[in-house]
Design an enzyme around this catalytic site. Sequence first.
Site, mmCIF file in Angstrom:
data_model
loop_
_atom_site.group_PDB
_atom_site.id
_atom_site.type_symbol
_atom_site.label_atom_id
_atom_site.label_comp_id
_atom_site.label_asym_id
_atom_site.label_seq_id
_atom_site.Cartn_x
_atom_site.Cartn_y
_atom_site.Cartn_z
ATOM 1 N N CYS A 95 47.327 37.540 37.452
ATOM 2 C CA CYS A 95 47.828 36.543 36.996
ATOM 3 C C CYS A 95 49.359 36.597 37.122
ATOM 4 C CB CYS A 95 47.511 36.285 35.512
ATOM 5 S SG CYS A 95 47.704 34.469 35.272
ATOM 6 N N HIS A 149 41.482 35.815 35.649
ATOM 7 C CA HIS A 149 41.456 36.903 34.819
ATOM 8 C C HIS A 149 40.148 37.666 34.796
ATOM 9 C CE1 HIS A 149 45.255 36.415 32.150
ATOM 10 N NE2 HIS A 149 45.139 35.698 33.144
ATOM 11 N N GLU A 204 39.308 40.084 33.451
ATOM 12 C CA GLU A 204 38.819 41.015 32.292
ATOM 13 C C GLU A 204 38.422 40.051 31.115
ATOM 14 O OE1 GLU A 204 41.739 39.783 33.073
ATOM 15 O OE2 GLU A 204 42.565 39.074 31.269
HETATM 16 N N1 LIG Z 1 48.068 34.484 32.298
HETATM 17 C C1 LIG Z 1 49.091 34.710 33.072
HETATM 18 O O1 LIG Z 1 49.415 35.821 33.340
HETATM 19 C C2 LIG Z 1 50.166 33.674 33.074
HETATM 20 C C3 LIG Z 1 50.896 33.613 33.964
HETATM 21 C C4 LIG Z 1 52.307 32.750 33.858
HETATM 22 N N2 LIG Z 1 52.920 32.977 32.346
HETATM 23 C C5 LIG Z 1 51.557 31.491 34.042
HETATM 24 O O2 LIG Z 1 51.453 30.716 32.835
HETATM 25 O O3 LIG Z 1 51.167 30.979 34.992
#
Ligand SMILES: NC(=O)CC[C@H](N)C(=O)O
Length: 790
Positions: free
Chosen positions: A112, A207, A209
């Site tokens: 992410c 994600h 996880e």
């Molecule tokens: N879950 C994250 O790592 C988010 C990454 C970034 N802050 C976004 O909102 O896209």
Amino acid sequence: MLSDTIDTQQQQQQIHVLFIDSYDSFTYNVVRLIEKQTDISPEVNAVHVTTIHNDTFQSMDQLLPLLPLFDAIVVGPGPGNPNNGVQDMGIISELFQNANGDLDAIPILGICLGFQAMCLAQGAVVSELDTIKHGQVYEMHLNDAARTCGLFRGYPDAFKSTRYHSLHVDAGDNENLLSLCSTEDENGILLMSARVKSKPWFGVQYHPESCCSELGGLLVRNFLTLSLVNNMKTGRWENKKLNGRFSEILSRLDRTIDRDPIYKIKDEYPNGDELTYVKQFEVSKDPKLTFKICDIIEEPKFVMSSSVISENRGEWSIIALPNSRSEVFSHYGAIKKTTIYNWQDKQISYSMLKKCLDGQDSNLPGSLTVVDEDKSQFWVTLGKFMENKVIDNHREIPFIGGLVGILSYEIGQYLACSHHNDDGDDDDSLVPDAKLVFINNSIVINHKEGKLYCISLDDTFSKALEQSLISSFAGKKDSEQGLPWPKYLPEEIDFVITMPDKKDYADAFEKCQDYMHKGDSYEMCLTTQTKVVPSAMIEPWRIFQTLVQKNPAPFSSFFEFNDIIPNQDEKPPVLCFLSTSPERFLKWDADTCELRPIKGTVKKGPQMNLDKATQILKTPKEFGENLMILDLIRNDLYELVPDVRVEEFMSVEEYATVYQLVSVVKAHGLTSASKKTRYSGVDILKHSLPPGSMTGAPKKITVQLLQDKLENKLNRHVNGGARGVYSGVTGYWSVNSNGDWSVNIRCMYSYNGGASWQLGAGGAITVLSTLDGELEEMYAKLESNLQVFI
Ligand SMILES: NC(=O)CC[C@H](N)C(=O)O
Ligand SMILES: C=C(O[C@@H]1C=C(C(=O)O)C=C[C@H]1O)C(=O)O
């Protein structure tokens, strides 16, 4: 991550991963997923993850010399925008810039935020999504390139995964990146995974996880396999430096983040049988029994009762009886002091206490201890005290004696303890952030089985009280008789009610939306406080009597801390707390702990029934809200314990005024861990406060934004905007290694013995929230208690 022995031979067969955390609330879900991938190849017997924060090192010059220790780097998710560089991501931006090519041969996986940072450094564009996705599950589609990329070996063409992002990567026809995976939604087709063509660097936008993601473990395993193959080819694997100095460096790095247990748990404890007194008899199964019993107790009492019984919640009620042998622990965070004295010690006056808290040490009596310590050290003080009290006795009874009381919101992590009493006088320093009393004598009732226990840790249970309990309640069946308690407060008393301003709420709501759109937060639990001033004093117990009838709940608590005997001309600032909370925060025994986050609320009404509420609670807004907190709670537990399971996934529960969406997460094996990594429930409590359901995610940045930028203005009419007791927890830490704490919601509290009351109410705001919807939800929750006064 937390291994006991540093044996070089053994370590040579471990894969060492450096995990860079951006103060996210999903970090340890990833860390544990990595650690679980142990069957990578015969050369490998374990995966060791070292977690550091993105600001642990100020520059790559400090980190570079340590990289020969690691086989791979994982750059985790987190708040912020990679375009803001160091300010939002610390060392991560410099890492991916890789100015001198030092990291060319080091395998990296970005998740992410990590993925976005990697792509940005390769020339891709990172920008805001039109329609943001937080806690939403989508189908991921692999492309042809993914078929030949080891990262997705063994994957079907499509699989489901959770997305938490405000920003996205547009790689266009970027020559450095090879796209591997995408998904499609209102925004169009979005890049979900890519690799850097010339380096062993990979990344995913989703994600892996999350507890709703499929095949997340396989992705990590594939990455570790690719890393191993890469490192064997380049010689990094053989040349890995783990001996001597490096081994010491590694164990030091492993301790960068403080996870020391509060106290050392022993293999065995004395059974304490000589002194522990337990007298049990049969009683009615009616939960109202607890309150009827309260009516015949003259002495001070704390009540943690259930006025609604359901499976796994509210089966037990506890009436704790403080007395002159009860130590009272109070922590004052703003002035970093703890006081310890006995309940209603005749030598201790309010003015004396105030003087010593103000730093004007007068002659303290020997029975008053004042310790200069911050909130973190306060836990150690509690641990030291309890360490010698633990006994292995009657573990089947949840509470047999121990610490009972209230922990405020601000005692939790990442929060400044700045709150003060706003009642005009100069009592600022006397608003405690924690108040716990050691209880020797208690009445404990099992409503499910209809059993009552009189318990004493020092064999001092009052014979007279025991006799009157037996004569009034023993062997009696359920009676149809209701409580002889008034359903309304005295009519002649008026109340001045100060609510938060609607316009201020609207402003705060808009600001939350801004933060979430910028990628700073994924969910924000915005709360309000309402102040109620009665025209004449009403005894707190009298309000409690009405409250529990109006809003029955599994965690109904009554606390009135009359621990100082008032002198004639003094009015000690008595902390009072009345609660009808539906939400358990944390329950533990010696080996297991359970959390029950509630997230997702529907107001009851003539048009609403369970089926309809269930439909609403399963829509993306409520689902996302719950999932985010569920993943956050898993993270809080995983930080300390490797065996964490979601035991119940988003069940709908019915309460007096609302329907709620509830999940249950358990961590097992607290004591079966190795000696060094053995935690007790109280360690989990310390590490996971404030409760995730009251913060939002990521916890650190979200609570700081709420405290510094939003609630300080919205709630300035109460405690300078601090939440105080509201959003904290109430419960016990029993000497038989059990504990149970509920979240302080649907409650009211007073710092002045009931002269004025504060009521908190709020709810999680996500990008799918509407202002009207959130206002309605906040009012519905407020009403559950405010109804007592109107
Ligand atoms: N879950 C994250 O790592 C988010 C990454 C970034 N802050 C976004 O909102 O896209
Ligand atoms: C903030 C409150 O409740 C919290 C927020 C909830 C939600 O957002 O749905 C549900 C239960 C609590 O965790 C409150 O009751 O004041």
